[in-house]
Design a protein around this motif. Structure first.
Motif, mmCIF file in Angstrom:
data_model
loop_
_atom_site.group_PDB
_atom_site.id
_atom_site.type_symbol
_atom_site.label_atom_id
_atom_site.label_comp_id
_atom_site.label_asym_id
_atom_site.label_seq_id
_atom_site.Cartn_x
_atom_site.Cartn_y
_atom_site.Cartn_z
ATOM 1 N N SER A 1 0.836 -1.201 0.000
ATOM 2 C CA SER A 1 0.000 0.000 0.000
ATOM 3 C C SER A 1 0.874 1.256 0.000
ATOM 4 O O SER A 1 2.009 1.233 0.505
ATOM 5 C CB SER A 1 -0.914 0.014 1.222
ATOM 6 O OG SER A 1 -0.152 0.255 2.397
ATOM 7 N N GLY B 1 -2.179 -1.931 4.947
ATOM 8 C CA GLY B 1 -0.865 -1.462 5.364
ATOM 9 C C GLY B 1 -0.031 -2.462 6.130
ATOM 10 O O GLY B 1 0.962 -2.089 6.761
ATOM 11 N N ASP C 1 0.543 3.803 1.861
ATOM 12 C CA ASP C 1 0.804 4.171 3.259
ATOM 13 C C ASP C 1 1.961 3.360 3.838
ATOM 14 O O ASP C 1 2.812 3.908 4.565
ATOM 15 C CB ASP C 1 -0.451 3.956 4.116
ATOM 16 C CG ASP C 1 -1.527 4.990 3.832
ATOM 17 O OD1 ASP C 1 -1.188 6.034 3.236
ATOM 18 O OD2 ASP C 1 -2.697 4.749 4.187
ATOM 19 N N TYR C 2 2.000 2.065 3.538
ATOM 20 C CA TYR C 2 3.099 1.239 4.032
ATOM 21 C C TYR C 2 4.428 1.713 3.463
ATOM 22 O O TYR C 2 5.431 1.840 4.197
ATOM 23 C CB TYR C 2 2.871 -0.236 3.659
ATOM 24 C CG TYR C 2 4.036 -1.122 4.019
ATOM 25 C CD1 TYR C 2 4.123 -1.721 5.265
ATOM 26 C CD2 TYR C 2 5.087 -1.332 3.118
ATOM 27 C CE1 TYR C 2 5.210 -2.509 5.610
ATOM 28 C CE2 TYR C 2 6.169 -2.110 3.453
ATOM 29 C CZ TYR C 2 6.240 -2.694 4.704
ATOM 30 O OH TYR C 2 7.326 -3.466 5.040
ATOM 31 N N LYS D 1 5.193 4.627 2.366
ATOM 32 C CA LYS D 1 5.536 5.939 2.915
ATOM 33 C C LYS D 1 6.150 5.788 4.298
ATOM 34 O O LYS D 1 7.102 6.501 4.664
ATOM 35 C CB LYS D 1 4.280 6.810 2.990
ATOM 36 C CG LYS D 1 4.537 8.219 3.505
ATOM 37 C CD LYS D 1 3.248 9.042 3.489
ATOM 38 C CE LYS D 1 3.498 10.456 4.008
ATOM 39 N NZ LYS D 1 2.233 11.252 4.016
ATOM 40 N N LYS D 2 5.630 4.829 5.064
ATOM 41 C CA LYS D 2 6.110 4.635 6.431
ATOM 42 C C LYS D 2 7.453 3.911 6.485
ATOM 43 O O LYS D 2 8.343 4.268 7.270
ATOM 44 C CB LYS D 2 5.056 3.873 7.234
ATOM 45 C CG LYS D 2 5.427 3.650 8.698
ATOM 46 C CD LYS D 2 4.290 2.957 9.453
ATOM 47 C CE LYS D 2 4.643 2.753 10.924
ATOM 48 N NZ LYS D 2 3.519 2.097 11.658
#
Length: 301
Positions: free
Chosen positions: A168, A233, A170-171, A173-174
């Protein structure tokens, strides 16, 4: 005398063990069965049976002849059936074994379209990711996804199955986006745990990226569960595009390591080795071979 009748009589005597039992099996008189066998022996100038007052036994050459004659009669029956099939519409019950996720996502509309074209075929489909025994369990054919090894069955490729590595936004990005396969060792990996005796049916394999071995944060035997976890995520997955394609198109998953894409699998139709396929099986395999396309519609990312 008709040679085929003589062959049938001789085979029945060998299988039943006596002229009387063979006569009962074929609904003929023992005298006629004896005449058929004697006529066959005279024509071949060979003794096929040893006869005594108490028993009948097959000679060595008779055993060899029986085996070959039985195969000839079987092939003749199949030829006659195939000719009859060609002159009639496909009909009857078609029993299919098929993989779970692919079937729930993509096979329903295909089956409906097939039955509109062939309304006299009743479809009985059983969904399972296990490797079924087609003959023992009474299936006409099985749909399987994987890389085929040597087999006593006949296989026809229906569609290519592309595998992609994704996560994802979000994943990524993190935790950052892996640039090489070796970077995966630092990431959360969602592992597809199904195995048959030789090859995973769909992805998640450490054969694709050995760096993933032992780095499993979630294991599941269903690709849709892993795809949903990745969308939420939880980590990185290697899955077929027929599962993750819509999520990629919607921006819920992002493809990574596209230069190191795993080797594709294939969707195959497997059926028992027979010289003449029934019309219903042949029609279904031909239909599926043209239905999904190459590349298949789910790869229009």
């Amino acid at each position: 005398m008709n040679k085929l009748d003589c062959m049938k009589a001789f085979i029945s005597v060998v299988e039943q063990g006596s002229f009387t039992a063979a006569a009962d099996k074929l609904d003929l008189s023992p005298q006629l069965i004896s005449k058929y066998v004697s006529a066959l022996e005279r024509e071949l100038s060979l003794q096929l049976l040893q006869r005594t007052t108490r028993r009948v036994s097959v000679t060595e050459v008779g055993r060899a002849y029986c085996d070959r004659a039985r195969q000839i009669l079987l092939e003749l029956e199949e030829l006659e059936q195939s000719v009859q099939d060609e002159s009639s519409k496909p009909r009857g019950v078609l029993r299919i074994s098929a993989p779970m996720s692919f079937s729930t996502l993509h096979l329903g509309e295909a089956l409906a379209s097939f039955q509109k074209q062939f309304p006299d075929v009743l479809i009985d489909i059983q969904l399972s990711d296990r490797k079924v025994d087609i003959i023992e369990e009474g299936f006409d054919l099985a749909l399987r996804i994987g890389r085929l090894s040597s087999s006593s069955f006949i296989a026809r490729k229906i569609a290519p199955i592309r595998l992609v590595t994704c996560a994802s936004p979000d994943y990524l990005k993190k935790y950052g986006t892996p640039e090489t396969p070796s970077d995966l060792s630092r990431h959360h990996y969602l592992h597809y745990s199904y195995r048959d005796s030789s090859e995973p049916l769909v992805s998640g394999s450490t054969r694709a990226f050995p760096y993933l071995k032992g780095n499993h944060y979630i294991s599941a035997n269903n690709g849709e569960v892993l795809a949903n976890a990745a969308i939420a995520g939880a980590g990185i997955i290697v899955q077929p595009t027929f599962i993750v394609g819509p999520a990629i198109a919607a921006g819920k998953l992002s493809v990574i390591l596209s230069d190191n894409e795993p080797e594709p699998l294939g969707l195959y139709a497997l059926y028992a080795h027979r010289r003449y396929l029934s019309h219903k099986v042949r029609s279904f395999i031909d239909f599926l071979g043209n239905y999904f396309g190459d590349p298949p519609y789910w790869d229009a990312l």
